[in-house]
Design a protein around this motif. Sequence first.
Motif, PDB file in Angstrom:
ATOM      1  N   SER A 117       0.819  -1.217   0.000  1.00  0.00           N
ATOM      2  CA  SER A 117       0.000   0.000   0.000  1.00  0.00           C
ATOM      3  C   SER A 117       0.852   1.266   0.000  1.00  0.00           C
ATOM      4  CB  SER A 117      -0.933   0.007   1.215  1.00  0.00           C
ATOM      5  OG  SER A 117      -0.191  -0.050   2.417  1.00  0.00           O
ATOM      6  N   ASN A 118       2.092   1.188   0.499  1.00  0.00           N
ATOM      7  CA  ASN A 118       2.981   2.355   0.475  1.00  0.00           C
ATOM      8  C   ASN A 118       3.361   2.754  -0.939  1.00  0.00           C
ATOM      9  OD1 ASN A 118       3.091   2.613   3.280  1.00  0.00           O
ATOM     10  ND2 ASN A 118       4.787   1.160   3.460  1.00  0.00           N
ATOM     11  N   VAL A 119       3.338   1.794  -1.850  1.00  0.00           N
ATOM     12  CA  VAL A 119       3.715   2.068  -3.237  1.00  0.00           C
ATOM     13  C   VAL A 119       2.651   2.920  -3.930  1.00  0.00           C
ATOM     14  CG1 VAL A 119       4.348   1.018  -5.456  1.00  0.00           C
ATOM     15  CG2 VAL A 119       4.963  -0.124  -3.303  1.00  0.00           C
ATOM     16  N   ILE A 120       1.385   2.692  -3.596  1.00  0.00           N
ATOM     17  CA  ILE A 120       0.292   3.350  -4.322  1.00  0.00           C
ATOM     18  C   ILE A 120      -0.364   4.481  -3.542  1.00  0.00           C
ATOM     19  CG2 ILE A 120      -0.233   1.311  -5.707  1.00  0.00           C
ATOM     20  CD1 ILE A 120      -2.542   0.731  -3.748  1.00  0.00           C
ATOM     21  N   LYS A 121       0.111   4.768  -2.321  1.00  0.00           N
ATOM     22  CA  LYS A 121      -0.599   5.709  -1.447  1.00  0.00           C
ATOM     23  C   LYS A 121      -0.760   7.101  -2.054  1.00  0.00           C
ATOM     24  CE  LYS A 121       3.551   6.720   1.336  1.00  0.00           C
ATOM     25  NZ  LYS A 121       3.771   8.091   0.918  1.00  0.00           N
ATOM     26  N   ASP A 122       0.170   7.516  -2.915  1.00  0.00           N
ATOM     27  CA  ASP A 122       0.075   8.850  -3.522  1.00  0.00           C
ATOM     28  C   ASP A 122      -0.738   8.846  -4.817  1.00  0.00           C
ATOM     29  OD1 ASP A 122       1.627   9.993  -1.527  1.00  0.00           O
ATOM     30  OD2 ASP A 122       3.499   9.575  -2.578  1.00  0.00           O
ATOM     31  N   HIS A 123      -1.277   7.684  -5.187  1.00  0.00           N
ATOM     32  CA  HIS A 123      -1.985   7.554  -6.466  1.00  0.00           C
ATOM     33  C   HIS A 123      -3.447   7.170  -6.301  1.00  0.00           C
ATOM     34  CE1 HIS A 123       1.946   7.610  -8.582  1.00  0.00           C
ATOM     35  NE2 HIS A 123       2.363   6.937  -7.525  1.00  0.00           N
ATOM     36  N   ILE A 124      -3.897   6.980  -5.054  1.00  0.00           N
ATOM     37  CA  ILE A 124      -5.247   6.461  -4.840  1.00  0.00           C
ATOM     38  C   ILE A 124      -6.275   7.591  -4.787  1.00  0.00           C
ATOM     39  CG2 ILE A 124      -4.410   4.406  -3.651  1.00  0.00           C
ATOM     40  CD1 ILE A 124      -5.173   5.733  -1.009  1.00  0.00           C
ATOM     41  N   LEU A 125      -7.521   7.214  -5.003  1.00  0.00           N
ATOM     42  CA  LEU A 125      -8.631   8.151  -4.929  1.00  0.00           C
ATOM     43  C   LEU A 125      -8.983   8.376  -3.463  1.00  0.00           C
ATOM     44  CD1 LEU A 125     -10.816   9.752  -6.522  1.00  0.00           C
ATOM     45  CD2 LEU A 125     -12.248   7.700  -6.375  1.00  0.00           C
ATOM     46  N   ILE A 126      -8.801   9.602  -2.998  1.00  0.00           N
ATOM     47  CA  ILE A 126      -9.102   9.931  -1.605  1.00  0.00           C
ATOM     48  C   ILE A 126     -10.594   9.755  -1.347  1.00  0.00           C
ATOM     49  CG2 ILE A 126      -9.169  11.831   0.069  1.00  0.00           C
ATOM     50  CD1 ILE A 126      -6.625  12.881  -1.126  1.00  0.00           C
ATOM     51  N   ASN A 127     -10.911   9.148  -0.194  1.00  0.00           N
ATOM     52  CA  ASN A 127     -12.307   8.931   0.226  1.00  0.00           C
ATOM     53  C   ASN A 127     -13.072   7.980  -0.684  1.00  0.00           C
ATOM     54  OD1 ASN A 127     -12.066  10.568   2.494  1.00  0.00           O
ATOM     55  ND2 ASN A 127     -12.812  12.388   1.448  1.00  0.00           N
ATOM     56  N   PHE A 128     -12.355   7.095  -1.388  1.00  0.00           N
ATOM     57  CA  PHE A 128     -13.017   6.122  -2.254  1.00  0.00           C
ATOM     58  C   PHE A 128     -13.973   5.236  -1.452  1.00  0.00           C
ATOM     59  CE2 PHE A 128     -12.543   1.599  -3.740  1.00  0.00           C
ATOM     60  CZ  PHE A 128     -13.498   1.674  -4.736  1.00  0.00           C
ATOM     61  N   GLY A 129     -13.528   4.747  -0.294  1.00  0.00           N
ATOM     62  CA  GLY A 129     -14.385   3.901   0.526  1.00  0.00           C
ATOM     63  C   GLY A 129     -15.655   4.614   0.937  1.00  0.00           C
ATOM     64  N   LEU A 130     -15.526   5.891   1.308  1.00  0.00           N
ATOM     65  CA  LEU A 130     -16.710   6.676   1.686  1.00  0.00           C
ATOM     66  C   LEU A 130     -17.622   6.897   0.483  1.00  0.00           C
ATOM     67  CD1 LEU A 130     -15.262   9.366   4.098  1.00  0.00           C
ATOM     68  CD2 LEU A 130     -16.897   7.574   4.653  1.00  0.00           C
ATOM     69  N   GLU A 131     -17.026   7.074  -0.695  1.00  0.00           N
ATOM     70  CA  GLU A 131     -17.832   7.287  -1.899  1.00  0.00           C
ATOM     71  C   GLU A 131     -18.688   6.063  -2.195  1.00  0.00           C
ATOM     72  OE1 GLU A 131     -17.248   8.359  -6.630  1.00  0.00           O
ATOM     73  OE2 GLU A 131     -15.633   8.783  -5.210  1.00  0.00           O
ATOM     74  N   VAL A 132     -18.130   4.870  -1.981  1.00  0.00           N
ATOM     75  CA  VAL A 132     -18.910   3.643  -2.167  1.00  0.00           C
ATOM     76  C   VAL A 132     -20.006   3.554  -1.110  1.00  0.00           C
ATOM     77  CG1 VAL A 132     -18.842   1.119  -2.133  1.00  0.00           C
ATOM     78  CG2 VAL A 132     -16.998   2.403  -3.244  1.00  0.00           C
ATOM     79  N   MET A 133     -19.633   3.832   0.131  1.00  0.00           N
ATOM     80  CA  MET A 133     -20.599   3.680   1.221  1.00  0.00           C
ATOM     81  C   MET A 133     -21.765   4.653   1.098  1.00  0.00           C
ATOM     82  SD  MET A 133     -17.954   2.953   4.343  1.00  0.00           S
ATOM     83  CE  MET A 133     -19.218   2.811   5.600  1.00  0.00           C
ATOM     84  N   GLU A 134     -21.512   5.851   0.582  1.00  0.00           N
ATOM     85  CA  GLU A 134     -22.606   6.801   0.459  1.00  0.00           C
ATOM     86  C   GLU A 134     -23.600   6.367  -0.616  1.00  0.00           C
ATOM     87  OE1 GLU A 134     -20.927  10.581  -0.399  1.00  0.00           O
ATOM     88  OE2 GLU A 134     -20.476  10.127  -2.488  1.00  0.00           O
TER      89      GLU A 134
END
Length: 591
Positions: A117-134
Amino acid sequence: MEKLQADIFKLDNDLIDTDITFEEYIQSIIDEHSDKGNLRYIPIDVKNEVETDAGFYIRLFISDNKEKPAPWLQFLNSFITEDESSKMLHLKSNYPSFLLFLFNDESIYAIAKGAGSNVIKDHILINFGLEVMERLIERNASDLRQADERGIFGSVIAQSRFFVPNHKMDDENTFGKFYKNIKAFISKDKLANELGLQTTKSSLVVGGENSLQIKTKNTIEEIIYRIQKLDQLLVAPMPPQHRRINTFRRLGIKELNRPFSGTSMFKYHLETLLVKFVFTEYKLDKDVEIYHPDIFKYLTADYLTFYHADDTSVNKDINCSERVTLQSVFELFNLAPDNEQDFVLALKSIYGHIVDETQEYSFDSKNLLAWITGEVDTGTNKYFKYDDMWLQYEDSFVTNINNSLTYLLSKMGKNEAFPVWNYSKEKERKYNLNFRGSTYIVCDTAIVNNIEICDFFKIDIPNRTATFYHVKNGWGQSIRVLCNQIMNGAKQISSIINNRNEQELQVWYSRIKAKNYVSHPNSPTFDQIKELFNCSTFEYHLIYGSTATSGRDLEILNSRSTIAKLSVLSCEGEIRSNYGMNFKISKVLIT
């Protein structure tokens, strides 16, 4: 078939250059990580039928790290006997990791284990999990509706995510209790229909903030199926019975780089508006405070180093305990831009970075354009920039923040009276000196562990109360830094008091004395300051200076500074919940 519990990440499409393919982008992430001297990841082939049946392309990488002596072994060898040392020669460690990318023509998803996860941490969509949950919750739940009406979601996420260091979404004192409500309102039927996830568990099996956590074990086929369902869920329009948790968003590279007004890009339009505002403040001879984009490292660093692009061999240092303004940096290089063009050139030509001697790092050199923050209104949308990022927010976001602030201000009581501040003759440090005497003790820039606890404080021994004061001229973006100083100061002084650390308290007092703040005949002695250990009530008091004649509450609520408003909300919540401290704001009139 083997199963695995995994968090699913989505890479942010807005960070991907339109000139390269997804596969090239994935390889660039791996190469960039390896080029920095980190663990090397090597590609591993997957079965053709897995990729063909799924409709997704799959790329798997495994860390190529070999067994090596434990990093702490050399330390132990320095003080143990040779016989004991020989017994540990066989101790070696290997921390394997993997990265699994799944992508189609529209999206890239990733699963990581170990350090992946350290490799991709600067490339991920912020709040993706929350976007799914909403998209999984329904707004007919009464508790959730009440949280929505109180303006909880957007403002609390913003406070937690961007204004408090080391935040945790599960923290009961920030977003935690509402986050748990959100999870509780996702039904088993919804999980089955939208994610194909069948469960008999009474507790929720999904969660997450930046990733989607599926808390059941799945085969590779089931994981791929979940991602297919996720992709469909995110592409579909938001159903009317659902609502967005977040009323603000970060602008991505694609949106910032989109054409605007001919050949120019939208980010240049936003920067132009911000620079015009800052230049106006500068020409009005108002101090324009600036901050390194990594605000949390900036607040605990030792000093700042600046240099001009035309001569990088000459460095100019500023101690981090000093107030840093554009004016003070320009003076270092004998610059006094008189028009907007020269002003922009100066911002682009001067670079600065932060230095932390204890951590032995020199952090991220940026030109002064990245050091300025603020808010702009394009007429159609509102944006603010901080930490070198741009965010857009909705009108409802501001309404919700004002509602929260109205309640907070009502709890604080009336504005406390302080001496009028003649700012043309007294800058902040000189104004603070007015409080030397028997009631207050001044401690401006007297730091402990690189942290300024406050500008001055007082101890009410009969009532066992201690109040710590921080002063700032103006209600605006600089309030964010002041609030971070308060949060850091509250953490430091709470640690000293709770641990009854007389040695650190003595260090603080000696630094106060070194600045000649206790030269007044009636100044408190160290024994009197030790009364902090006997206090039961603590309060931080933010004092801001203003030329406006309106009252404190009216000025704050009518202010356009969303950054300042969010900052005080997060600061109050942080010091109250973590350190049991009260928080108050007062306004002092500037003449």
